[in-house]
Design an enzyme around this catalytic site. Structure first.
Site, short mmCIF file in Angstrom:
data_model
loop_
_atom_site.label_atom_id
_atom_site.label_comp_id
_atom_site.label_asym_id
_atom_site.label_seq_id
_atom_site.Cartn_x
_atom_site.Cartn_y
_atom_site.Cartn_z
N GLU A 256 -10.30 -0.54 5.54
CA GLU A 256 -9.13 -0.79 6.40
C GLU A 256 -9.52 -0.58 7.87
OE1 GLU A 256 -5.73 1.68 5.51
OE2 GLU A 256 -4.41 0.46 6.75
N SER B 114 4.50 -1.07 4.41
CA SER B 114 4.63 -2.40 4.99
C SER B 114 4.95 -3.42 3.91
CB SER B 114 3.33 -2.82 5.67
OG SER B 114 3.00 -1.95 6.71
N GLU C 10 -5.33 9.34 18.05
CA GLU C 10 -5.79 10.74 18.18
C GLU C 10 -6.83 11.06 17.11
OE1 GLU C 10 -2.68 9.76 18.15
OE2 GLU C 10 -1.70 10.52 19.96
N GLN D 245 0.84 -1.19 0.00
CA GLN D 245 0.00 0.00 0.00
C GLN D 245 0.88 1.25 0.00
OE1 GLN D 245 -2.19 0.52 3.64
NE2 GLN D 245 -3.70 1.88 2.72
N GLY D 246 0.89 1.98 -1.11
CA GLY D 246 1.73 3.19 -1.22
C GLY D 246 0.90 4.45 -1.03
N SER E 156 -4.36 6.97 13.33
CA SER E 156 -3.83 7.02 14.70
C SER E 156 -4.96 7.19 15.72
CB SER E 156 -2.83 8.17 14.84
OG SER E 156 -3.52 9.38 14.76
C1 LIG Z 1 4.12 -0.12 11.36
C2 LIG Z 1 3.47 0.81 10.37
C3 LIG Z 1 3.07 0.31 9.15
C4 LIG Z 1 2.50 1.17 8.20
N1 LIG Z 1 2.19 0.66 6.96
C5 LIG Z 1 1.77 1.50 5.99
C6 LIG Z 1 1.56 1.02 4.66
O1 LIG Z 1 1.74 -0.17 4.37
N2 LIG Z 1 1.19 1.89 3.71
C7 LIG Z 1 0.98 3.21 3.97
O2 LIG Z 1 0.61 3.94 3.06
N3 LIG Z 1 1.17 3.71 5.22
C8 LIG Z 1 1.57 2.88 6.23
N4 LIG Z 1 1.79 3.37 7.50
C9 LIG Z 1 1.64 4.81 7.74
C10 LIG Z 1 0.51 5.17 8.67
O3 LIG Z 1 -0.72 5.09 8.03
C11 LIG Z 1 0.83 6.59 9.19
O4 LIG Z 1 1.98 6.47 10.01
C12 LIG Z 1 -0.31 7.19 9.96
O5 LIG Z 1 -1.32 7.55 9.06
C13 LIG Z 1 0.12 8.43 10.78
O6 LIG Z 1 0.75 9.35 9.95
P1 LIG Z 1 2.19 10.00 10.30
O7 LIG Z 1 3.10 8.88 10.72
O8 LIG Z 1 2.60 10.85 9.14
O9 LIG Z 1 1.97 10.89 11.57
P2 LIG Z 1 1.35 12.36 11.60
O10 LIG Z 1 0.13 12.42 10.77
O11 LIG Z 1 2.47 13.32 11.34
O12 LIG Z 1 0.93 12.43 13.10
C14 LIG Z 1 1.86 12.68 14.17
C15 LIG Z 1 1.06 12.78 15.45
O13 LIG Z 1 0.11 13.85 15.37
C16 LIG Z 1 -1.21 13.36 15.57
N5 LIG Z 1 -2.16 14.05 14.69
C17 LIG Z 1 -2.05 14.25 13.36
N6 LIG Z 1 -3.14 14.89 12.87
C18 LIG Z 1 -3.97 15.09 13.94
C19 LIG Z 1 -5.25 15.68 14.09
N7 LIG Z 1 -5.91 16.20 13.04
N8 LIG Z 1 -5.79 15.72 15.32
C20 LIG Z 1 -5.15 15.18 16.39
N9 LIG Z 1 -3.92 14.60 16.30
C21 LIG Z 1 -3.34 14.55 15.10
C22 LIG Z 1 -1.15 11.89 15.21
O14 LIG Z 1 -2.17 11.16 15.80
C23 LIG Z 1 0.24 11.51 15.72
O15 LIG Z 1 0.21 11.25 17.09
C24 LIG Z 1 2.32 2.54 8.49
C25 LIG Z 1 2.72 3.04 9.74
C26 LIG Z 1 3.29 2.18 10.67
C27 LIG Z 1 3.73 2.77 11.99
#
Ligand SMILES: Cc1cc2nc3c(=O)[nH]c(=O)nc-3n(C[C@H](O)[C@H](O)[C@H](O)COP(=O)(O)OP(=O)(O)OC[C@H]3O[C@@H](n4cnc5c(N)ncnc54)[C@H](O)[C@@H]3O)c2cc1C
Length: 391
Positions: A245, A161, A378, A126-127, A376
């Site tokens: 999902e 992933s 949050e 998933q990209g 997440s």
């Molecule tokens: C183990 C793992 C596997 C993954 N696999 C995939 C995959 O296969 N394909 C893919 O596309 N993605 C994948 N992801 C990505 C995952 O979907 C993102 O990490 C997730 O959407 C959070 O985005 P971010 O890491 O950019 O954090 P951010 O969005 O930068 O968030 C950082 C912090 O701020 C909080 N936050 C952000 N916006 C808000 C808001 N509006 N209100 C309150 N709090 C907020 C978040 O909850 C978090 O605590 C994976 C992530 C992990 C950890």
């Protein structure tokens, strides 16, 4: 609300139980039960056993090999999979891209991709996420520019992933950077991972394992026929996929099985001359977790009972949130009960009869991801507040 199974449902359950415990090799189920990583070959083999039995993608429409089951039957299917400690079918194939291609793919795309997706002959990644586009997914920047009969892709995905195991990747790409709304300039495209210009770089996680990756696209030429649906309508397809999902059926069975493991170990662990299980603080911790697991179970059954025509219920965010929290707390409990056996340095030393203790630390660290990926905690809380509580 009905909480007991009818005789027909019991028969349905028993047939599944027989399948999962006789067709799925015990070696694979033992590994899953102990929390041991499966190899790619083992995951593919397990998926194909399920697919041969018509049990890998029952959520698909009947025309494409799925089942016309009730929500309760899906719930029983998942519960029995977990009860048998069977490996799960590959979720990127069966929950994410498969249903999307069935709903929005062209007949040619369906003919080309659906059978190998069902059988895991193609392993999908998933990209979606990018360095500045995670929770705020509409911020994706990776460009796709039309050039003759191709799109040319440039940019980066992250946290992908199993990209190092994948054959193909489905991506959100920006096809119109000048669209009035960010959501309107995004498209959904399928990319063969063998295409020149793709680089996969591992990200090492806190548990020390290689699960996620950065994926770089440098002038990657993708045939225009790999675009799903219409150009610049990718956000609609992404929302459909993300709904699946988040709403993916959950089961409390693994939580209950983990609590039983913890109780067994605590019964034979002495603390001040008494079994740990009898320590009031420990017993209270177990009781608290068991009550919350019961509450989650009843909520889940209510959601299952209320959902219709396969659409994710609005309560899926509640389930995602509570499930993530409980998974993290239960793996913390297993870590505590395992004591020093949980330190990987002692792994395979035969310190305990049960292998899971030696994987408890790795599982604990790995489960930190639960409250991040798939939306997440949050963000789920915000959805619960606005969409369910109307705050
Ligand atoms: C183990 C793992 C596997 C993954 N696999 C995939 C995959 O296969 N394909 C893919 O596309 N993605 C994948 N992801 C990505 C995952 O979907 C993102 O990490 C997730 O959407 C959070 O985005 P971010 O890491 O950019 O954090 P951010 O969005 O930068 O968030 C950082 C912090 O701020 C909080 N936050 C952000 N916006 C808000 C808001 N509006 N209100 C309150 N709090 C907020 C978040 O909850 C978090 O605590 C994976 C992530 C992990 C950890």
């Amino acid at each position: 609300m009905k909480l007991t199974l009818t005789p027909e449902e019991q028969q349905f359950r028993d047939e599944l139980r027989t399948f999962f415990t006789t067709e799925m090799p015990i070696q694979l189920r033992d590994k899953v039960r102990a929390g041991v990583e499966l190899s790619r070959d083992e995951m593919v083999a397990a998926h194909r056993i399920l697919n041969d039995g018509g049990l890998a993608s029952p959520n698909w429409s009947v025309e494409f090999g799925g089942k016309d089951w009730t929500p309760l039957q899906f719930h029983i299917w998942l519960d029995e999979l977990h009860r048998a400690s069977s490996p799960m079918p590959n979720t990127f194939n069966t929950t994410l891209v498969g249903p999307l291609l069935i709903e929005f793919g062209s007949p040619e795309q369906q003919e080309k991709f659906i059978p190998p997706t069902a059988n895991l002959d193609i392993w999908w990644a998933q990209g979606f996420s990018e360095p500045e586009a995670g929770s705020d997914l509409a911020a994706v920047k990776m460009r796709a520019v039309r050039d003759g009969s191709d799109y040319v892709l440039n940019g980066q995905k992250t946290w992908t992933s199993e990209a190092h195991l994948a054959d193909w990747i489905f991506c959100l790409v920006r096809t119109d950077p000048n669209a009035p709304k960010r959501q309107q300039g995004i498209s959904f495209i399928l990319v063969d991972m063998k295409t020149p210009g793709i680089t996969v770089r591992p990200i090492e996680l806190i548990d020390g394992y290689h699960e996620v990756n950065e994926v770089f696209f440098d002038n990657v030429r993708v045939p225009a026929e790999n675009l799903v649906g219409e150009e610049n309508k990718g956000w609609d397809y992404a929302k459909f996929l993300l709904g699946n999902e988040r709403g993916a059926a959950r089961s409390v069975r693994p939580l209950r099985m983990d609590i039983e493991k913890a109780k067994r170990a605590a019964a034979s662990t002495l603390l001040g001359g008494r079994p740990l299980l009898e320590d009031p603080h420990f017993a209270a911790r177990i009781a608290d977790l068991e009550c919350r697991i019961d509450a989650l179970d009843i909520t889940l059954l209510r959601v299952v009972g209320e959902s219709s025509n396969g659409k994710p219920s609005s309560a899926s965010s509640v389930l995602k949130l509570l499930d993530s929290e409980l998974q993290q707390e239960v793996t913390e409990l297993l870590l505590d009960v395992s004591g020093r056996d949980a330190d990987p340095i002692y792994a395979d030393g035969g310190l305990r009869t049960e292998v899971w203790t030696q994987h408890a630390a790795r599982r604990y660290f790995n489960m930190r991801k639960k409250s991040i990926y798939g939306g997440s905690s949050e963000v789920q809380r915000t959805i619960v507040a606005s969409s369910i509580l109307g705050l």
